[in-house]
Motif scaffolding. Sequence first.
Motif, short mmCIF file in Angstrom:
data_model
loop_
_atom_site.label_atom_id
_atom_site.label_comp_id
_atom_site.label_asym_id
_atom_site.label_seq_id
_atom_site.Cartn_x
_atom_site.Cartn_y
_atom_site.Cartn_z
N GLU A 218 65.05 36.78 66.00
CA GLU A 218 64.38 35.81 66.87
C GLU A 218 65.11 35.68 68.21
N LEU A 219 66.45 35.64 68.13
CA LEU A 219 67.24 35.54 69.36
C LEU A 219 67.05 36.78 70.24
N ALA A 220 67.03 37.94 69.59
CA ALA A 220 66.82 39.18 70.34
C ALA A 220 65.44 39.19 70.99
N LYS A 221 64.45 38.68 70.26
CA LYS A 221 63.09 38.61 70.80
C LYS A 221 63.03 37.67 72.00
N LEU A 222 63.69 36.51 71.87
CA LEU A 222 63.72 35.55 72.98
C LEU A 222 64.45 36.13 74.18
N HIS A 223 65.52 36.88 73.91
CA HIS A 223 66.28 37.50 74.99
C HIS A 223 65.41 38.51 75.75
N ASN A 224 64.67 39.31 75.00
CA ASN A 224 63.78 40.30 75.63
C ASN A 224 62.70 39.61 76.47
N GLU A 225 62.16 38.53 75.92
CA GLU A 225 61.13 37.79 76.66
C GLU A 225 61.72 37.18 77.93
N ASN A 226 62.95 36.70 77.81
CA ASN A 226 63.63 36.13 78.98
C ASN A 226 63.87 37.18 80.06
N VAL A 227 64.26 38.38 79.63
CA VAL A 227 64.48 39.48 80.57
C VAL A 227 63.17 39.84 81.27
N GLN A 228 62.10 39.90 80.49
CA GLN A 228 60.79 40.23 81.06
C GLN A 228 60.34 39.17 82.07
N LEU A 229 60.58 37.90 81.73
CA LEU A 229 60.22 36.82 82.66
C LEU A 229 61.03 36.90 83.94
N ASN A 230 62.31 37.22 83.82
CA ASN A 230 63.15 37.37 85.01
C ASN A 230 62.67 38.52 85.89
N ASP A 231 62.25 39.60 85.24
CA ASP A 231 61.72 40.74 86.00
C ASP A 231 60.46 40.34 86.76
N LYS A 232 59.60 39.59 86.09
CA LYS A 232 58.36 39.15 86.73
C LYS A 232 58.66 38.22 87.91
N LEU A 233 59.64 37.32 87.71
CA LEU A 233 60.03 36.41 88.79
C LEU A 233 60.59 37.18 89.99
N ASP A 234 61.39 38.20 89.68
CA ASP A 234 61.95 39.02 90.76
C ASP A 234 60.85 39.72 91.54
N ARG A 235 59.87 40.24 90.83
CA ARG A 235 58.76 40.93 91.50
C ARG A 235 57.94 39.95 92.35
N LEU A 236 57.74 38.74 91.81
CA LEU A 236 57.01 37.73 92.57
C LEU A 236 57.75 37.34 93.85
N GLU A 237 59.07 37.21 93.72
CA GLU A 237 59.88 36.87 94.90
C GLU A 237 59.78 37.96 95.96
N GLN A 238 59.81 39.21 95.51
CA GLN A 238 59.70 40.33 96.45
C GLN A 238 58.34 40.34 97.14
N ILE A 239 57.30 40.04 96.36
CA ILE A 239 55.94 40.01 96.94
C ILE A 239 55.83 38.90 97.97
N ILE A 240 56.38 37.73 97.64
CA ILE A 240 56.34 36.57 98.55
C ILE A 240 57.10 36.88 99.83
N LYS A 241 58.27 37.51 99.68
CA LYS A 241 59.07 37.86 100.86
C LYS A 241 58.33 38.84 101.76
N LYS A 242 57.64 39.80 101.17
CA LYS A 242 56.90 40.78 101.96
C LYS A 242 55.76 40.12 102.73
N LYS A 243 55.11 39.16 102.10
CA LYS A 243 54.00 38.46 102.76
C LYS A 243 54.49 37.59 103.90
N ASN A 244 55.67 37.02 103.70
CA ASN A 244 56.24 36.18 104.76
C ASN A 244 56.77 37.04 105.90
#
Length: 244
Positions: A218-244
């Motif tokens: 369960e912890l490993a699963k949560l860790h993987n989900e957390n990593v995926q969420l961080n990746d998505k947040l990073d991509r969103l930040e990059q998209i926002i920066k490009k638009k700005n």
Amino acid sequence: MVDHKNKSVIYIGYEITMAVLSIASIFMIVLDYAKSIDITAYPYNVFDNLILTIFTIDYFSRLIASKNKRKFITSNIWDLLSIIPVNQAFYFFRAARIFRIFILLKLLRLVRLVGLIGKLRKFINTNGLIYYIYVSIAVLIIGASMYSISEKVDFATALWWSITTATTVGYGDISPTTSMGKLAAVMVMIIGIGFIGMLTSSISNFFISNDEVNLKEELAKLHNENVQLNDKLDRLEQIIKKKN
């Protein structure tokens, strides 16, 4: 490669056959102690003689093939005990009505039972839970057999006594009066209680370890989900920066 696989299949088949024959022989001896069958009567004697013959041929063929005979004998003591021809001697002494020898042969049959149980040691996983289950059952059967012979009670009663003694319940409804019966009691109390205690501990550890494994998953699963969420947040930040 093919020859190696064929040899492996043959070896596995051989091991399984020996294990099945050992278990069958153990059951027959136990049922004989329980007076459910007469192992010296037809057809059980034929089957028992067949098993004994197979075990004897197997033992001596391996002994002849071994380079170090002494090491082979000491390493295969259980196999040697399992080929004691006790039942064959029963025929003569039963006819001769020699009571003391008859009792001695019953004890030798118990030795053969020990050998057969020991013979199964290599067919099971000798670590952890399975090992403790195997040893606990073996001690209960051997203790019950000794008690049945010495106290002249049926095997079911002896097995009941063995279980209640090993589990420290001790209802007190039956107790040993002979020297051999008391020896069986000591064996069951010291060895049986120890192994059954370890068996109980192993069962607890088994479930605890399973819970730990599930928790880690369960912890490993949560860790993987957390990593995926961080990746998505990073991509969103990059998209926002490009638009700005």
